[in-house]
Design a protein around this motif. Structure first.
Motif, PDB file in Angstrom:
ATOM      1  N   ARG A 198       0.246   3.527   7.768  1.00  0.00           N
ATOM      2  CA  ARG A 198       1.120   4.209   6.795  1.00  0.00           C
ATOM      3  C   ARG A 198       1.957   3.214   6.001  1.00  0.00           C
ATOM      4  NH1 ARG A 198       1.753   8.017  11.015  1.00  0.00           N
ATOM      5  NH2 ARG A 198       3.647   6.926  11.719  1.00  0.00           N
ATOM      6  N   VAL A 199       2.505   2.215   6.691  1.00  0.00           N
ATOM      7  CA  VAL A 199       3.312   1.204   5.997  1.00  0.00           C
ATOM      8  C   VAL A 199       2.469   0.475   4.966  1.00  0.00           C
ATOM      9  CG1 VAL A 199       4.657  -0.914   6.254  1.00  0.00           C
ATOM     10  CG2 VAL A 199       4.848   0.889   7.965  1.00  0.00           C
ATOM     11  N   PHE A 200       1.274   0.070   5.372  1.00  0.00           N
ATOM     12  CA  PHE A 200       0.423  -0.668   4.429  1.00  0.00           C
ATOM     13  C   PHE A 200       0.001   0.217   3.272  1.00  0.00           C
ATOM     14  CE2 PHE A 200      -3.524  -2.173   2.666  1.00  0.00           C
ATOM     15  CZ  PHE A 200      -3.242  -3.509   2.438  1.00  0.00           C
ATOM     16  N   LEU A 201      -0.345   1.463   3.549  1.00  0.00           N
ATOM     17  CA  LEU A 201      -0.783   2.357   2.481  1.00  0.00           C
ATOM     18  C   LEU A 201       0.327   2.539   1.447  1.00  0.00           C
ATOM     19  CD1 LEU A 201      -2.914   4.290   1.326  1.00  0.00           C
ATOM     20  CD2 LEU A 201      -1.898   6.104   2.737  1.00  0.00           C
ATOM     21  N   LEU A 202       1.561   2.735   1.910  1.00  0.00           N
ATOM     22  CA  LEU A 202       2.680   2.937   0.994  1.00  0.00           C
ATOM     23  C   LEU A 202       2.950   1.690   0.167  1.00  0.00           C
ATOM     24  CD1 LEU A 202       5.053   4.681   0.004  1.00  0.00           C
ATOM     25  CD2 LEU A 202       6.392   3.808   1.941  1.00  0.00           C
ATOM     26  N   CYS A 203       3.128   0.556   0.841  1.00  0.00           N
ATOM     27  CA  CYS A 203       3.482  -0.677   0.138  1.00  0.00           C
ATOM     28  C   CYS A 203       2.295  -1.255  -0.631  1.00  0.00           C
ATOM     29  CB  CYS A 203       4.019  -1.705   1.132  1.00  0.00           C
ATOM     30  SG  CYS A 203       5.538  -1.195   1.957  1.00  0.00           S
ATOM     31  N   GLY A 204       1.103  -1.150  -0.062  1.00  0.00           N
ATOM     32  CA  GLY A 204      -0.077  -1.653  -0.757  1.00  0.00           C
ATOM     33  C   GLY A 204      -0.402  -0.855  -2.001  1.00  0.00           C
ATOM     34  N   SER A 205      -0.237   0.472  -1.934  1.00  0.00           N
ATOM     35  CA  SER A 205      -0.498   1.312  -3.112  1.00  0.00           C
ATOM     36  C   SER A 205       0.502   1.014  -4.215  1.00  0.00           C
ATOM     37  CB  SER A 205      -0.414   2.790  -2.718  1.00  0.00           C
ATOM     38  OG  SER A 205      -1.388   3.119  -1.755  1.00  0.00           O
ATOM     39  N   LEU A 206       1.783   0.841  -3.841  1.00  0.00           N
ATOM     40  CA  LEU A 206       2.805   0.508  -4.839  1.00  0.00           C
ATOM     41  C   LEU A 206       2.491  -0.821  -5.506  1.00  0.00           C
ATOM     42  CD1 LEU A 206       5.566   1.046  -6.176  1.00  0.00           C
ATOM     43  CD2 LEU A 206       6.626  -0.166  -4.249  1.00  0.00           C
ATOM     44  N   THR A 207       2.133  -1.812  -4.710  1.00  0.00           N
ATOM     45  CA  THR A 207       1.823  -3.138  -5.263  1.00  0.00           C
ATOM     46  C   THR A 207       0.600  -3.083  -6.177  1.00  0.00           C
ATOM     47  OG1 THR A 207       2.758  -4.258  -3.335  1.00  0.00           O
ATOM     48  CG2 THR A 207       1.200  -5.507  -4.672  1.00  0.00           C
ATOM     49  N   THR A 208      -0.438  -2.397  -5.756  1.00  0.00           N
ATOM     50  CA  THR A 208      -1.656  -2.302  -6.567  1.00  0.00           C
ATOM     51  C   THR A 208      -1.367  -1.648  -7.910  1.00  0.00           C
ATOM     52  OG1 THR A 208      -3.021  -2.146  -4.563  1.00  0.00           O
ATOM     53  CG2 THR A 208      -4.000  -1.404  -6.636  1.00  0.00           C
ATOM     54  N   LEU A 209      -0.634  -0.552  -7.898  1.00  0.00           N
ATOM     55  CA  LEU A 209      -0.311   0.149  -9.135  1.00  0.00           C
ATOM     56  C   LEU A 209       0.498  -0.738 -10.077  1.00  0.00           C
ATOM     57  CD1 LEU A 209      -0.107   2.687 -10.914  1.00  0.00           C
ATOM     58  CD2 LEU A 209       1.895   3.369  -9.563  1.00  0.00           C
ATOM     59  N   LEU A 210       1.505  -1.407  -9.542  1.00  0.00           N
ATOM     60  CA  LEU A 210       2.374  -2.242 -10.383  1.00  0.00           C
ATOM     61  C   LEU A 210       1.637  -3.461 -10.912  1.00  0.00           C
ATOM     62  CD1 LEU A 210       5.652  -2.094  -8.263  1.00  0.00           C
ATOM     63  CD2 LEU A 210       5.215  -0.929 -10.425  1.00  0.00           C
ATOM     64  N   TRP A 211       0.842  -4.105 -10.050  1.00  0.00           N
ATOM     65  CA  TRP A 211       0.151  -5.312 -10.498  1.00  0.00           C
ATOM     66  C   TRP A 211      -0.877  -5.020 -11.583  1.00  0.00           C
ATOM     67  CZ3 TRP A 211      -0.839  -9.784  -6.563  1.00  0.00           C
ATOM     68  CH2 TRP A 211       0.375 -10.157  -5.984  1.00  0.00           C
ATOM     69  N   VAL A 212      -1.444  -3.827 -11.573  1.00  0.00           N
ATOM     70  CA  VAL A 212      -2.387  -3.469 -12.645  1.00  0.00           C
ATOM     71  C   VAL A 212      -1.666  -3.326 -13.978  1.00  0.00           C
ATOM     72  CG1 VAL A 212      -3.880  -1.588 -13.446  1.00  0.00           C
ATOM     73  CG2 VAL A 212      -4.081  -2.408 -11.097  1.00  0.00           C
ATOM     74  N   LEU A 213      -0.369  -3.014 -13.946  1.00  0.00           N
ATOM     75  CA  LEU A 213       0.399  -2.856 -15.184  1.00  0.00           C
ATOM     76  C   LEU A 213       0.829  -4.199 -15.789  1.00  0.00           C
ATOM     77  CD1 LEU A 213       2.707   0.155 -14.202  1.00  0.00           C
ATOM     78  CD2 LEU A 213       0.633   0.195 -15.602  1.00  0.00           C
ATOM     79  N   TYR A 214       0.877  -5.253 -14.986  1.00  0.00           N
ATOM     80  CA  TYR A 214       1.306  -6.558 -15.506  1.00  0.00           C
ATOM     81  C   TYR A 214       0.393  -7.091 -16.618  1.00  0.00           C
ATOM     82  CZ  TYR A 214       5.154  -7.375 -12.221  1.00  0.00           C
ATOM     83  OH  TYR A 214       6.353  -7.303 -11.534  1.00  0.00           O
ATOM     84  N   PRO A 215      -0.931  -7.009 -16.493  1.00  0.00           N
ATOM     85  CA  PRO A 215      -1.773  -7.461 -17.614  1.00  0.00           C
ATOM     86  C   PRO A 215      -1.521  -6.680 -18.905  1.00  0.00           C
ATOM     87  CG  PRO A 215      -3.076  -7.228 -15.618  1.00  0.00           C
ATOM     88  CD  PRO A 215      -1.746  -6.618 -15.326  1.00  0.00           C
ATOM     89  N   ILE A 216      -1.173  -5.396 -18.764  1.00  0.00           N
ATOM     90  CA  ILE A 216      -0.844  -4.608 -19.956  1.00  0.00           C
ATOM     91  C   ILE A 216       0.415  -5.151 -20.604  1.00  0.00           C
ATOM     92  CG2 ILE A 216      -0.210  -2.313 -20.793  1.00  0.00           C
ATOM     93  CD1 ILE A 216      -1.869  -1.143 -18.502  1.00  0.00           C
TER      94      ILE A 216
END
Length: 316
Positions: A198-216
């Motif tokens: 659960r911890v990884f899913l929460l923090c990993g999902s947040l990181t993945t979503l945010l990091w995809v926005l950085y190239p934009i």
């Protein structure tokens, strides 16, 4: 009171001039104000994470220290940008008619990439250690991450269309990191227990979503010169606040009842000899039964090895 009423004069003290060359497209006082606010948030988060770590046994502070290091480095970077330092003027590839982005060169904050070069590997360590990933995989993912940051910096400093080649290299590196987080690391975390998953899913999902926005953000700021520097300030600041203090708070909260030893992190302390002595006394009290029971003797030897600092999880 007059001192506190004084406006932010960072741009007057450190004007938009580097080696006799000024930046036509640069932040204003409002952008500097936002950077100061984010600097304050990062600094506060650093002390909070360290304070929470002090309340834990030393063997359980690894994630507090890593997360505090992330916000500490970010605080210094934002102090630099708020002071209008750590930048260089770069001629834009696309000259716009919009008054907010009209000009020949744009202010590029290279200090932001120095921040990312240090903090993004630490963020990945937080996540990959949580998932119990093997060290070779962690080191390779960090290398790929460094490639992503360096190519982003080089692309931002290139004046011609070749910058998009570096941007492509960075995006490919990001795709690999996303794959590891979404697939491999998630499976490792789930295998360690529902709470770790659960911890990884929460923090990993947040990181993945945010990091995809950085190239934009890179594409509309350093790359395409589409939005004004003050809008760039807002875009990157929101991403960094979510990716660092908010991420850190969620991660530390999730780790509150998780022993790092469950993740393969066997951390020793200078006073662990006391616990070894106690364990040996307990074992001595059971010595008679151990002598007649080979299975129990094996169990005792394994327990002694763990208490003495043997990191082999098979002996637990």
């Amino acid at each position: 009171m007059a001192y506190f009423d004084k406006r932010n004069d960072a741009l007057n003290v450190n004007p938009n001039m580097v080696n006799g060359k000024s930046a036509d497209i640069a932040i204003t006082v409002r952008g500097s104000d936002v950077y100061w606010a984010v600097c304050a948030c990062m600094t506060t988060a650093t002390f909070v994470f360290l304070g929470l770590g002090i309340m834990k046994p030393r063997q359980h502070r690894v994630f507090h220290y890593i997360t505090a290091a992330i916000t500490m480095v970010a605080a210094i970077a934002y102090f630099s940008m708020a002071s209008n330092l750590g930048w260089t003027p770069i001629d834009v590839e696309f000259q716009r008619s919009d008054p907010k982005v009209r000009g020949i060169n744009r202010e590029i904050f290279y200090v932001r990439y120095i921040d990312w070069f240090i903090t993004t590997p630490l963020l990945l360590m937080d996540l990959l250690l949580t998932a119990g990933m093997p060290w070779p995989t962690i080191l390779f993912v960090i290398l790929v991450d460094e490639v992503m940051i360096v190519t982003g910096l080089v692309g931002a400093l290139v004046r011609s269309s070749y910058k998009w080649g570096y941007f492509t290299f960075g995006c490919v590196a990001l795709l690999y990191i996303v794959y590891v987080l979404v697939w491999e690391a998630r499976r490792h975390a789930n295998a360690l227990g529902n709470d770790v998953g659960r911890v990884f899913l929460l923090c990993g999902s947040l990181t993945t979503l945010l990091w995809v926005l950085y190239p934009i953000a890179w594409g509309v700021c350093e790359g395409g010169n589409v939005i004004a520097p003050d809008s760039e300030v807002a875009f990157y600041s929101v991403l960094d606040l979510m990716a660092k203090p908010v991420f850190g708070a969620l991660l530390i909260w999730g780790h509150r009842d998780i022993d790092p030893a469950r993740l393969g992190l066997y951390i020793h302390d200078y006073d662990e000899k006391d616990s070894v002595a106690i364990a040996e006394k307990k074992l001595a009290g059971r010595g008679g039964s151990n002598a007649t029971n080979g299975t129990n003797a094996t169990h005792v030897n394994g327990e002694t090895a763990v208490a003495s600092g043997n990191d082999n999880p098979q002996t637990v």
